[in-house]
Design an enzyme around this catalytic site. Structure first.
Site, short mmCIF file in Angstrom:
data_model
loop_
_atom_site.label_atom_id
_atom_site.label_comp_id
_atom_site.label_asym_id
_atom_site.label_seq_id
_atom_site.Cartn_x
_atom_site.Cartn_y
_atom_site.Cartn_z
N THR A 102 1.03 -0.90 -0.07
CA THR A 102 0.04 -0.04 0.07
C THR A 102 0.85 1.21 -0.20
O THR A 102 1.20 1.62 -1.09
CB THR A 102 -0.89 -0.07 1.44
OG1 THR A 102 -0.23 -0.45 2.44
CG2 THR A 102 -1.95 -0.90 0.94
N LYS A 139 3.77 -7.13 3.85
CA LYS A 139 3.90 -5.52 3.42
C LYS A 139 3.87 -4.86 4.96
O LYS A 139 3.26 -5.57 5.98
CB LYS A 139 2.50 -5.27 2.85
CG LYS A 139 1.31 -5.48 3.53
CD LYS A 139 0.02 -4.73 3.01
CE LYS A 139 0.21 -3.20 3.20
NZ LYS A 139 -1.03 -2.87 4.01
N THR A 144 -3.03 -2.49 8.08
CA THR A 144 -2.39 -4.01 8.10
C THR A 144 -1.10 -4.38 7.91
O THR A 144 -0.48 -3.45 7.04
CB THR A 144 -3.09 -4.63 6.51
OG1 THR A 144 -4.52 -4.09 6.78
CG2 THR A 144 -2.94 -6.04 6.55
N GLU A 180 7.19 4.60 8.58
CA GLU A 180 6.76 5.80 8.07
C GLU A 180 7.62 6.98 8.78
O GLU A 180 7.83 7.13 9.91
CB GLU A 180 5.39 6.09 8.58
CG GLU A 180 4.27 5.36 7.91
CD GLU A 180 2.79 5.53 8.42
OE1 GLU A 180 2.09 5.42 7.64
OE2 GLU A 180 2.74 5.96 9.64
N ASN A 199 1.06 10.94 8.43
CA ASN A 199 -0.06 10.64 9.31
C ASN A 199 -1.17 11.81 9.47
O ASN A 199 -2.36 11.50 9.79
CB ASN A 199 0.22 9.98 10.65
CG ASN A 199 0.89 8.77 10.52
OD1 ASN A 199 0.26 7.79 9.99
ND2 ASN A 199 2.13 8.28 10.99
N THR A 236 -6.28 13.15 3.61
CA THR A 236 -6.62 14.28 2.79
C THR A 236 -6.31 14.15 1.67
O THR A 236 -5.75 13.09 1.05
CB THR A 236 -6.24 15.58 3.63
OG1 THR A 236 -4.85 15.50 3.70
CG2 THR A 236 -6.90 15.84 4.83
#
Lengths: 398, 398
Positions: A146, A172, A183, A269, A393, A398
């Protein structure tokens, strides 16, 4: 480039269903040969997604012949209609593949709270089935991505008693790393034949030392799932006891899942650091874990890590609030890589700021915490909190 | 502008010791009249600072006559020499004020791991003593600030049986909010005469509903301390039982500490939002707290809050991992202000994205979580994770 060994008895097909973006590979089907055994570990979050509920039920009822994975939509927070949507996709695959819907496990990852686009998935199933082949593991790793920035695949081929077996897996990066993507998904297979109870034990043990030892932000996802399938197509004898072959299998699996878990942390991230936290000298493994995760999830530690700041005060403060009974902070030692930075409740006499700065400069940093009150130890892996973590995050919806 | 009522029996002196910056007011002395009773609550962190160790000891041994507070240096992570340094400052004040060192409680806040500049503090003590006066509460609130952007003082005057009593307090925003500054410090006094056991009960109860209900990043400091002194100079009768006056006192204290606690959250590092999380319908208060703090400390919730994103999926995911036994997520209801956003495990049918965006737009936002499985409830206060939070904590040491 890592060598990816196909697993005899596993065929994989990938297709574009256009769930979120047109043309993106977002549908993956794993086909498991007759006689395969599959076990799984699922999220412990009470708010679990519809596919997790269905997959758990089906896995308890029968041996799966197919795994059906979509990205772009998590089918989470979708209530009763989410269950119906998951069942509808299974019915479509069952009809095309001539099996029972209960012989399929569904998995979804992506946006929470939007209805699963069942018709798009149904329409793409024939393409996925016609693509089935054993050499598609790399494509599967891409097909389940993703917001991952790179595919994650690991593979081992092991010689044993003049024969060979294979373990190959994809993952992933989600789970505790990207729970907003709802996930961590991981699919692992071997061509060994293994008793189902032993297979489940091996998976639990390996997950406990890998996926359960990583964190980016402490959040746990609604869709986490990891399956392990054994097809039994290797020439090696069936594993039905805790014998030497089982031990070799378990060690190989541990190693493989740890590699996949570390790939997720590195792709976390906004990550700019890979932080390995080794806690030793605890009375129990649990107290080592409490210390390691308190450090790993402390925003103050993580922002200092982002700044490459050897902030031993924040480290001691995190250890001090980890809830250990009768902890004597004066007994605790802290090393960054090989540099002793703190002992006896304060900065080590031998320590210089230059040593600390040098230790914090690389991407990969090892923190060693000595509790000096027992024989237990553990290791946890995490990353830093950067501006990009906040950006990713804060902007995701958006 | 709030009215600050002086507390008869408490005089306060402020001075500049030049601990970190020349000219900054960084030393505060509270003088408590003969016959005052003082109780305290201190950090639970096993890595606690030297002044906390000394203050706990002295408070257990005798009734304090002075509180000695410095900013600019936390005297934490300083080992045995930190204890000696704290004792040296007490000896200097004791000599100048003609009391025993054990009748003084020391408090420090500021940088961790640097030696306390004892000589500078000793040199400034005469100036602080000559400044002693009852009207210095506002100056005390400024004198204990570190990175606080504004002073925090609250005051109440209460009529009871034709007489009056006063409670006034100051705090600085640290604790679970600014643990890198290594301190939440809070000093509260009343002119009532109160039995020490009852005074301690009142403080514990009030702290439990205020300072223990706020969090910015889940970190707990090494220096947290809150004291409550009762001088007995009011005309009201001594409180030595759980009578009506004691109830009024307790309620007033609860209210005052909650005001001070909320000031700290609003002044939290990088804060752009004030987020009130009300959890009701729990089986026990503890499970309400578990849910509230899991939400309050979730980086995903906090970054969504920064983005004014009504991300109910992240809220349900946080509730789902709070560890409640047999939680049925379908029973949970979520309101933002008065807007029902989620029920039955998914987005509420009546909910529109416009409602959510409107609810998230103000600075002050109330989240109401209904667990619908019992009678217990609680409220917790927190703020968001912004770019500035990362900046402040990544740059603090440099």
């Amino acid at each position: 480039m890592t060598t990816i060994h196909p697993v005899a008895g596993v065929r994989i097909g990938i297709a574009s269903a256009g769930i979120k973006k047109v043309g993106r590979k977002d549908l993956v089907v794993f086909e498991l040969a007759e006689g395969s055994a599959t076990v799984g570990v699922f999220t412990r979050n009470a708010f679990c997604a519809a596919p997790v509920i269905v997959a758990r039920e089906n896995l308890a009822a029968t041996q799966p012949k197919y795994l059906l994975v979509n990205t772009g939509n998590a089918n989470a927070g979708t209530g009763a209609s989410g269950i119906e949507a998951a069942q509808a996709t299974l019915a479509a695959l069952a009809q095309a593949a001539k099996c029972e819907p209960a012989q399929i496990l569904p998995f979804s990852t992506g946006v929470i709270g939007e209805p699963l686009p069942v018709a798009k998935i149904e329409a793409a199933i024939p393409a996925a089935l016609s693509d089935l082949q054993t050499n598609n593991w790399a494509q599967a790793a891409e097909g389940i991505m993703t917001t991952d920035t790179r595919p994650k695949v690991a593979s081992r081929q092991v010689e044993f008693g003049g024969e060979r077996f294979v373990i190959t897996g994809v993952t992933k990066g989600a789970g505790m790393i990207r729970p907003n993507m709802a996930t961590m998904l991981s699919y692992v297979a071997t061509d060994l034949a293994i008793d189902e109870v032993l297979l489940q034990q091996a998976l639990l043990r390996a997950v406990d030392q890998s996926y359960h030892r990583i964190t980016v932000d402490g959040d746990t996802s609604t869709n986490d799932a990891c399956t392990l399938s054994a097809t039994g197509q290797s020439a090696l004898p069936r594993v039905d006891s805790d014998n030497e072959l089982y031990q070799v299998f378990c060690e190989t699996l541990d190693d493989l899942l740890l590699e996949l878990a570390q790939m997720m942390v590195r792709d976390g991230e906004g990550a700019t650091k890979f932080f390995q936290i080794e806690v030793s000298g605890g009375k129990t493994e649990q107290e080592c874990l409490d210390v390691a995760f308190t450090i790993a999830e402390s925003p103050l530690v993580k922002t200092a890590l982002f700044a490459s700041d050897p902030n031993w005060g924040r480290l001691l403060a995190a250890i001090g609030r980890a809830g250990l009974h009768d902890l004597v902070i004066d007994d605790v030692t802290l090393h960054l890589n090989d540099v002793l930075i703190a002992e006896q409740g304060c900065r080590a006499a031998s320590y210089t700021e230059e040593q600390g700065v040098a230790a914090m400069a690389p991407t990969d940093i090892v923190l060693r915490v000595g509790l000096n009150r027992g024989p237990a130890q553990t290791t946890v892996y995490t990353t830093d909190f950067s501006y990009d973590y906040v950006r990713i995050n804060a902007e995701y919806r958006t």
